[in-house]
Scaffold this active site. Sequence first.
Site, short mmCIF file in Angstrom:
data_model
loop_
_atom_site.label_atom_id
_atom_site.label_comp_id
_atom_site.label_asym_id
_atom_site.label_seq_id
_atom_site.Cartn_x
_atom_site.Cartn_y
_atom_site.Cartn_z
N ASP A 20 0.99 -1.03 -0.07
CA ASP A 20 -0.03 -0.05 0.00
C ASP A 20 1.00 1.26 0.11
OD1 ASP A 20 -2.33 1.37 -0.04
OD2 ASP A 20 -2.48 1.35 2.31
N TRP A 25 2.74 8.00 -2.47
CA TRP A 25 4.22 8.05 -2.86
C TRP A 25 4.28 9.11 -4.13
CZ3 TRP A 25 7.06 7.60 -7.07
CH2 TRP A 25 8.40 7.53 -7.03
N HIS A 37 2.44 3.62 -9.09
CA HIS A 37 2.20 2.25 -9.39
C HIS A 37 3.27 1.64 -10.04
CE1 HIS A 37 -1.45 2.43 -7.68
NE2 HIS A 37 -2.15 3.17 -8.49
N LEU A 131 10.93 -20.29 -4.86
CA LEU A 131 10.19 -19.44 -4.38
C LEU A 131 8.61 -19.74 -4.99
CD1 LEU A 131 9.54 -16.95 -2.41
CD2 LEU A 131 10.21 -15.43 -4.53
C1 IPE Z 1 -5.50 -2.74 -0.30
O1 IPE Z 1 -5.10 -1.29 -0.28
C2 IPE Z 1 -5.14 -3.37 -1.60
C3 IPE Z 1 -3.82 -3.42 -2.19
C4 IPE Z 1 -2.67 -3.14 -1.50
C5 IPE Z 1 -3.99 -4.35 -3.46
P1 IPE Z 1 -6.10 -0.46 -0.41
O2 IPE Z 1 -5.54 0.86 -0.48
O3 IPE Z 1 -7.05 -0.77 -1.30
O4 IPE Z 1 -6.98 -0.55 0.86
P2 IPE Z 1 -7.83 0.39 1.87
O5 IPE Z 1 -8.94 1.06 0.89
O6 IPE Z 1 -6.95 1.53 2.60
O7 IPE Z 1 -8.28 -0.52 2.96
C1 IPE Z 2 -1.77 0.39 -3.50
O1 IPE Z 2 -1.51 1.61 -3.24
C2 IPE Z 2 -1.76 -0.24 -4.63
C3 IPE Z 2 -3.25 -0.79 -5.10
C4 IPE Z 2 -4.14 -0.67 -4.22
C5 IPE Z 2 -3.58 -1.23 -6.40
P1 IPE Z 2 -2.53 2.54 -3.22
O2 IPE Z 2 -2.85 2.85 -4.68
O3 IPE Z 2 -3.66 2.25 -2.55
O4 IPE Z 2 -1.98 3.71 -2.67
P2 IPE Z 2 -2.54 4.68 -1.65
O5 IPE Z 2 -2.85 4.13 -0.45
O6 IPE Z 2 -3.53 5.57 -2.36
O7 IPE Z 2 -1.41 5.77 -1.25
MG MG Z 3 -4.06 2.36 -0.46
#
Ligand code: IPE
Ligand code: IPE
Ligand code: MG
Length: 250
Positions: A20, A25, A37, A131
């Site tokens: 996450d 970032w 991403h 792995l």
């Molecule tokens: C969880 O992150 C899903 C992934 C890392 C793929 P999210 O950013 O979607 O989760 P919430 O909404 O903060 O719980």
């Molecule tokens: C995790 O990073 C990746 C996915 C959930 C696909 P986020 O996209 O949730 O990044 P934040 O939490 O908004 O920073």
């Molecule tokens: Mg997130």
Amino acid sequence: MQRTWQEPEAAGLHVGVIMDGNGRWATARGLPRAAGHREGADAVRRLVESAPATGIGTLTLFAFSSDNWRRPGREVQWLLRLFREHLRTETARCVVTGVRLNVIGRRDRMPRSLAAAVGAAESATAAGRRLHLRIAIDYSARDAILRAAQCLPPDAVPSRDSFARLLSIVDHAPPAPPVDLLIRTGGEQRLSDFLLWECAYAELHFTPRMWPDFDHADLARALADFHGRERRFGALPGTAPDLQPIAGRI
Ligand code: IPE
Ligand code: IPE
Ligand code: MG
């Protein structure tokens, strides 16, 4: 690319990672979320490279949750395209380095080109023993549990083991051991519907590090944290846990 070597069946720790913080970032740097991403995909590459030497045998990475479909279409499209490209570029490396790759989660909603890339990556890497890398895409632990429950015959009395095997079948992947260590980057302290069954006794490690910045030192810190924990599985400190449920034996 030619496979260079092979080791016995992967053993070792099962580490799950909720990757996450990509968006934050990027935003912190004045960049579009997509840039986060992309950097996140590089962090995945680094982690997969360093994991086997640290005693990790199974690595499950949360890449896209079933709830992430709620994001704007453009971001979702970008992510799905990134997964497809990542799978295409990383498959050869996985073959050479002995990494078996599986994607867990629903396949029926992914674009056909992504499903094809998943199938190709899984077939090409099936012999990997160093792995077991599982990437969760369109994944919801609650939905997986529901689907597994729907597969039970009406008079079935499932055990924990047999139900876990059923879960691996609905996940389209070979069985994986329970999660030993769950890492979540990005500062949030929640599971967001990831591996709820498999994490029953996982040690949890939350770090404020945003996923694109996660590096070998962060992994080493998480593992040191894990190795410093006492896992009791409900037994008393210092005793070898008997993992068989005892309720019926008293
Ligand atoms: C969880 O992150 C899903 C992934 C890392 C793929 P999210 O950013 O979607 O989760 P919430 O909404 O903060 O719980
Ligand atoms: C995790 O990073 C990746 C996915 C959930 C696909 P986020 O996209 O949730 O990044 P934040 O939490 O908004 O920073
Ligand atoms: Mg997130």
